[in-house]
Design an enzyme around this catalytic site. Structure first.
Site, PDB file in Angstrom:
ATOM      1  N   ASP A 194       2.234   1.309   1.762  1.00 55.26           N
ATOM      2  CA  ASP A 194       3.184   2.424   1.649  1.00 55.26           C
ATOM      3  C   ASP A 194       2.633   3.674   2.339  1.00 55.26           C
ATOM      4  OD1 ASP A 194       1.292   3.158  -0.213  1.00 55.26           O
ATOM      5  OD2 ASP A 194       2.696   3.382  -1.893  1.00 55.26           O
ATOM      6  N   ASP A 205       2.804  -3.572  -0.142  1.00 54.47           N
ATOM      7  CA  ASP A 205       2.722  -2.623  -1.254  1.00 54.47           C
ATOM      8  C   ASP A 205       4.014  -2.572  -2.056  1.00 54.47           C
ATOM      9  OD1 ASP A 205       0.349  -1.297  -1.781  1.00 54.47           O
ATOM     10  OD2 ASP A 205       0.608   0.123  -0.142  1.00 54.47           O
ATOM     11  N   LYS A 222       0.792  -5.804  -3.440  1.00 59.74           N
ATOM     12  CA  LYS A 222      -0.302  -4.972  -3.954  1.00 59.74           C
ATOM     13  C   LYS A 222       0.326  -3.892  -4.814  1.00 59.74           C
ATOM     14  CE  LYS A 222      -2.637  -1.849  -1.248  1.00 59.74           C
ATOM     15  NZ  LYS A 222      -2.327  -0.572  -1.929  1.00 59.74           N
ATOM     16  N   GLU A 246      -0.685  -0.296  -7.264  1.00 54.77           N
ATOM     17  CA  GLU A 246      -1.673   0.681  -7.720  1.00 54.77           C
ATOM     18  C   GLU A 246      -1.700   0.702  -9.238  1.00 54.77           C
ATOM     19  OE1 GLU A 246      -1.137   4.539  -5.905  1.00 54.77           O
ATOM     20  OE2 GLU A 246      -0.980   3.649  -3.900  1.00 54.77           O
ATOM     21  N   GLU A 265     -10.444   2.298  -3.721  1.00 55.50           N
ATOM     22  CA  GLU A 265     -10.254   3.413  -2.777  1.00 55.50           C
ATOM     23  C   GLU A 265     -11.043   4.641  -3.229  1.00 55.50           C
ATOM     24  OE1 GLU A 265      -6.262   4.211  -1.439  1.00 55.50           O
ATOM     25  OE2 GLU A 265      -6.892   6.016  -0.368  1.00 55.50           O
TER      26      GLU A 265
END
Ligand code: KIV
Length: 265
Positions: free
Chosen positions: A49, A88, A118, A120, A183
C-alpha cells in the site's frame, strides 16, 4: 528465468529460512517493473500500500482502497511467473474483524494471480490472522513501524519496545502467519526476534540479520525525493529519466528527432 522456473509457493518461501537462503523482496505496482524484477530472480514481490505514497502521491498509505490494491495486484500478478506475490490489505480492511478481512482478502485471491496477503498488526491482529489462515488464505504479518498507524505512532519512527515487539512477533507466528515484516526495528532486536521465530522475518530498516529484506522499488531506484536512511540507492533513475526527457525535448525542438531511420518511406 521466466521460462525455466515455476512460481515459488508459500511453503517453499517458509523453507528458505531452514535453507539459510536470504530472501529478496521488492515492491511493484505495474506490469513492466514486476516483469523486470521477476526476470531478475527476486524471490517475492509485494504489491504494497506504499503505492498510495509513491504511485498516487498521497502523504500516507491511508487513502489506498481495496479496489486500488486489486487493480495493481491484478496487473502485477499477470507479469510474474517466478516470484511469490504478496498483496497488502489496505487500511482498514483487516481492522473490522476476521469475517470482513476474509471477504477483502478473498477478493484479492479471486481477482488476481497473487498468492498471499500482508497485514499490519501484532498481538492485536492475531484473531484476524487466525481467521484468514483458517480460511486458507496465507498471511504475512507486519510489525514494528506500521505506516497505517502513523497518526497513533506520531510519525515514521524507529520502534524500540522490545517486550511488545517480541510478543507481537510470537503472536503473529502463533496465529498462523507464514512470515513477518519487521519495519524500523533496531538491528539487535530484529536479530533476537528472527532467532525466536520459526517463520522467516523480512526486514526493512531492521538490520542485516533478518531472514530476508524488502525495499520500496522507487526508493532503491533513486526515484523518491526523500528516501529513509535505511534505503540503499542501487540506481539513480531520477537523473536518467530527467536527462532522457531533456535530450528528447531538445531534439524535438531542433528537428534532430525523428531522423530518417525513425521514419517510414
Ligand atoms: O507497503 C509497503 O510497501 C510495505 C513495505 C514497506 C514493507 O509495507
Amino acid at each position: 528465468m521466466n521460462g525455466t522456473k515455476r512460481q515459488i509457493t508459500v511453503p517453499e518461501f517458509v523453507e528458505f529460512k531452514q535453507q539459510s537462503h536470504r530472501i529478496s523482496m521488492l515492491t511493484a505496482y505495474d506490469f513492466v517493473s514486476a516483469r523486470i524484477l521477476d526476470e531478475a530472480g527476486i524471490d517475492a514481490i509485494l504489491v504494497g500500500d506504499s503505492l498510495g505514497m509513491v504511485f498516487q502521491g498521497h502523504e500516507t498509505t491511508l487513502p489506498v482502497t481495496l479496489d486500488d490494491i486489486i487493480y495493481h495486484a491484478e496487473i502485477v500478478g499477470r507479469a510474474v511467473r517466478h516470484a511469490l506475490v504478496v498483496v497488502d490489505l489496505p487500511f482498514p480492511t483487516h481492522l473490522v474483524g476476521g469475517q470482513s478481512a476474509i471477504v477483502s482478502a478473498g477478493r484479492i485471491l479471486k481477482e488476481t494471480r497473487c498468492q498471499a496477503v500482508k497485514l499490519e498488526g501484532g498481538e492485536d491482529q492475531a484473531g484476524t490472522i487466525s481467521a484468514l489462515v483458517s480460511a486458507g488464505i496465507p498471511v504475512m504479518g507486519h510489525i514494528g513501524l506500521r505506516p497505517q498507524s502513523v497518526h497513533t505512532m506520531g510519525g515514521y519512527k524507529v520502534q524500540r519496545d522490545e517486550e511488545r515487539l517480541l510478543n507481537d512477533a510470537l503472536a503473529v507466528q502463533q496465529a498462523g502467519a507464514f512470515s513477518v515484516v519487521l519495519e524500523c526495528v533496531p538491528a539487535e532486536l530484529a536479530e533476537k526476534i528472527t532467532k525466536a521465530l520459526d517463520i522467516p522475518t523480512i526486514g526493512i530498516g531492521a538490520g542485516s540479520q533478518c531472514d530476508g529484506q524488502v525495499l520500496v522499488l522507487t526508493d532503491m531506484l533513486g526515484l523518491t525525493t526523500e528516501a529513509p536512511r535505511f534505503v540503499k540507492q542501487y540506481a539513480n533513475l531520477q537523473d536518467t529519466i530527467s536527462q532522457a526527457a531533456r535530450q528528447y525535448r531538445e531534439e524535438v525542438q531542433s528537428g534532430e528527432f525523428p531522423a530518417s531511420q525513425h521514419s517510414y518511406k
